[in-house]
Design an enzyme around this catalytic site. Structure first.
Site, PDB file in Angstrom:
ATOM      1  N   SER A  76      -9.732   1.386   2.607  1.00 40.00           N
ATOM      2  CA  SER A  76      -8.872   2.156   1.744  1.00 40.00           C
ATOM      3  C   SER A  76      -7.781   1.344   1.048  1.00 40.00           C
ATOM      4  CB  SER A  76      -8.229   3.296   2.551  1.00 40.00           C
ATOM      5  OG  SER A  76      -7.414   2.778   3.591  1.00 40.00           O
ATOM      6  N   SER A 113      -9.823  -0.949   6.861  1.00 39.95           N
ATOM      7  CA  SER A 113      -9.287  -0.789   5.507  1.00 39.95           C
ATOM      8  C   SER A 113      -8.549  -1.979   4.919  1.00 39.95           C
ATOM      9  CB  SER A 113      -8.367   0.426   5.452  1.00 39.95           C
ATOM     10  OG  SER A 113      -9.158   1.574   5.326  1.00 39.95           O
ATOM     11  N   LYS A 158       0.848  -1.199   0.000  1.00 36.60           N
ATOM     12  CA  LYS A 158       0.000   0.000   0.000  1.00 36.60           C
ATOM     13  C   LYS A 158       0.883   1.248   0.000  1.00 36.60           C
ATOM     14  CE  LYS A 158      -4.031   1.869   2.519  1.00 36.60           C
ATOM     15  NZ  LYS A 158      -4.925   1.646   3.687  1.00 36.60           N
TER      16      LYS A 158
HETATM   17  N1  GLN Z   1     -13.067   3.826   6.112  1.00 36.18           N
HETATM   18  C1  GLN Z   1     -12.503   4.224   7.373  1.00 36.18           C
HETATM   19  C2  GLN Z   1     -12.110   5.672   7.322  1.00 36.18           C
HETATM   20  O1  GLN Z   1     -12.289   6.284   6.313  1.00 36.18           O
HETATM   21  C3  GLN Z   1     -11.341   3.346   7.718  1.00 36.18           C
HETATM   22  C4  GLN Z   1     -10.147   3.662   6.935  1.00 36.18           C
HETATM   23  C5  GLN Z   1      -8.993   2.839   7.323  1.00 36.18           C
HETATM   24  O2  GLN Z   1      -9.098   1.818   7.970  1.00 36.18           O
HETATM   25  N2  GLN Z   1      -7.813   3.340   6.943  1.00 36.18           N
HETATM   26  O3  GLN Z   1     -11.646   6.225   8.292  1.00 36.18           O
END
Ligand code: GLN
Length: 481
Positions: free
Chosen positions: A140, A164, A65
């Site tokens: 994400s 994510s 990532k």
């Molecule tokens: N979707 C969640 C957020 O936008 C989690 C994102 C993540 O785990 N990085 O905060």
């Protein structure tokens, strides 16, 4: 025959396949298909080192990532503000992968700084779901999941702050493992919300995820929050019969779509057939988990992202653009952020600044902290009675790209089943279970006690074998040439 798309690392080894040959085919496919899927932000032309090291991951190529640093890599977190950034040093996670013989093919697309649930908040544009174009790969860590599901990497690293790793694994029909907070060093992971951020693994099978965790886990003198807890892959022979799964029905039943509820009940029936006990484990404190998560994650993000002010990071925009009045420094900050940050990141910074402001802090931030404590205590209490919790990873399968962009709250709600484990710092394993009526993947999530990854792996293996999801012919790894 593209065997490299279909085999897990464990299977490839067992079949005597040469991992590097598979990785070479993946690197070539990543150039073509990576573009169609928009899974990568950067492919490393020098992925193949002069000599492949020895170790448990020898020759296996992965995607990383874009917020997990390698020395000299363009770790821009899919943000324009870091468009000229080159990481001056590498993360502990990447160093450990490479020391184990792992090869890094490139950086995977993501929501900007990890904020989002669909990979649509990326300066590179959305990732396509390899199961079906026009649908989200989840976020994400969507690029990481799409690369693994399409067979462009043996496994991938992602980060999980509120779901994510698990949500993209769910959307793409693969395995996602979020370790216990601190089990994998965060050194070199670009911070979003430091008390929640965890480096996680996207993999083709539970065993592959366990193998990668055994390489990554363990203490790191460079990360004061890292735990002194190495991880050994549990013996395949260990039985699961008699273990107890708790179902937080009060959280999931009213929210999950009918297709998800049906698939979940089928999975519970499979669990019972394996000799597992399935009991109710009410978790009323989880009902407000999304609100609590959002307040805390935004507060920490607002602090962590204060560094993108044009001084050290992101100082490439013309001062003056978008700014009105103020000191030269204020103008520089305004110009940098106006041009360099996307809408969701701006929303989080504003929200986080608000909930920490004098006069509001007690009402929002302190209350959220108190609720996090209650939820954590309650989850630990429940996990003293049952061996693991089981619940769907999300209330529905992948949604259509574009369908939630106008509704940030609906986007936040996507994480309602994943944030409780994040707030409590507990390990969680997502594994695919079936398909919904549209033919898109569904999954369950197992949540274990602190440092209970070995138990999750044992349970996950048993369910994985019984469900046999990987052999489904509709899956991209069987469909793609
Ligand atoms: N979707 C969640 C957020 O936008 C989690 C994102 C993540 O785990 N990085 O905060």
């Amino acid at each position: 025959m593209s065997w490299w798309r279909r085999m897990t690392m464990t299977q490839a080894r067992g079949a005597g396949r040469e991992p590097v040959a598979g990785t070479g085919a993946m690197a070539a496919a990543a150039v073509r298909e990576g573009r169609t899927l928009n899974a990568f932000t950067w492919l490393d032309p020098a992925w193949m080192p002069p000599s492949v090291g020895q170790g448990p991951l020898a020759g296996f190529g992965c995607a990383v990532k874009a917020n997990i640093c390698g020395a000299g890599w363009p770790n821009d977190c899919a943000s324009a503000v870091l468009s000229h950034y080159r990481s001056p040093y590498g993360s502990t996670a990447v160093a450990r992968l490479q020391a184990a013989g792992g090869l890094c093919l490139g950086l995977a697309n993501m929501d900007e700084f990890g904020m989002g649930s669909s990979c649509e908040y990326s300066t590179y544009g959305p990732v396509q779901n390899p199961w079906r174009e026009g649908f989200t790969a989840g976020g994400s860590s969507g690029g990481s999941a799409a690369a693994v599901a399409a067979g462009l990497a043996w496994f991938a690293l992602g980060s999980d702050t509120g779901g994510s790793v698990r949500l993209p694994a769910h959307c793409c029909g693969i395995v996602g493992l979020k370790p216990t907070y601190g089990r994998v060093s965060r050194y070199g992971l670009i911070a979003f919300a430091s008390s929640l951020d965890v480096i996680g693994i996207l993999a083709r099978s539970v065993d592959d995820a366990a193998l990668v965790l055994s390489v990554l886990a363990g203490p790191d003198p460079r990360d004061a929050t890292s735990l002194d807890a190495a991880f050994a892959v549990p013996d395949p022979g260990l039985p699961v019969r008699g273990l107890t799964l708790g179902v937080p029905r009060d959280l999931t039943d009213g929210l999950a779509e009918p297709a998800v509820r049906e698939d979940f009940e089928r999975t519970l029936a499979v669990a019972r057939d394996l000799g597992l006990k399935v009991v109710d484990a009410p978790l009323p404190a989880a009902a407000d988990a999304v609100q609590t998560y959002l307040v805390l994650a935004a507060a920490e993000a607002a602090s962590n992202l204060a560094r993108y002010d044009g001084s050290l990071y992101g100082g490439t925009t013309e001062p003056g653009a978008g700014s009105v009045g103020g000191t030269a420094f204020e103008q520089q900050v305004t110009a940098t952020r106006t041009a360099g940050l996307g809408p969701e990141v701006k929303r989080r910074i504003l929200l986080g600044t608000h909930v920490l402001a004098a006069g509001y802090r007690q009402r929002f931030y302190d209350r959220a902290q108190a609720h996090r404590k209650v939820l954590t205590a309650r989850m630990q209490e429940v996990l003293g009675v049952v061996d693991a919790l089981i619940l769907p990873t999300a209330a529905e399968g992948a949604f259509r790209l574009g369908s939630r962009l106008d509704d940030p709250v609906a986007m936040y709600r996507t994480d309602q089943f994943t944030v409780p484990a994040s707030l409590a710092g507990l390990p969680a394993l997502t594994l695919p279970t079936g398909l919904d009526a549209r033919g898109l993947p569904l999954s369950v999530q197992l949540v274990g006690p602190r440092l209970g990854e070995d138990l999750l792996i044992r349970l996950g293996r048993a369910l994985e074998e019984a469900l046999d999801f990987r052999s489904r012919k509709e899956a991209p790894w069987h469909r793609l040439p």
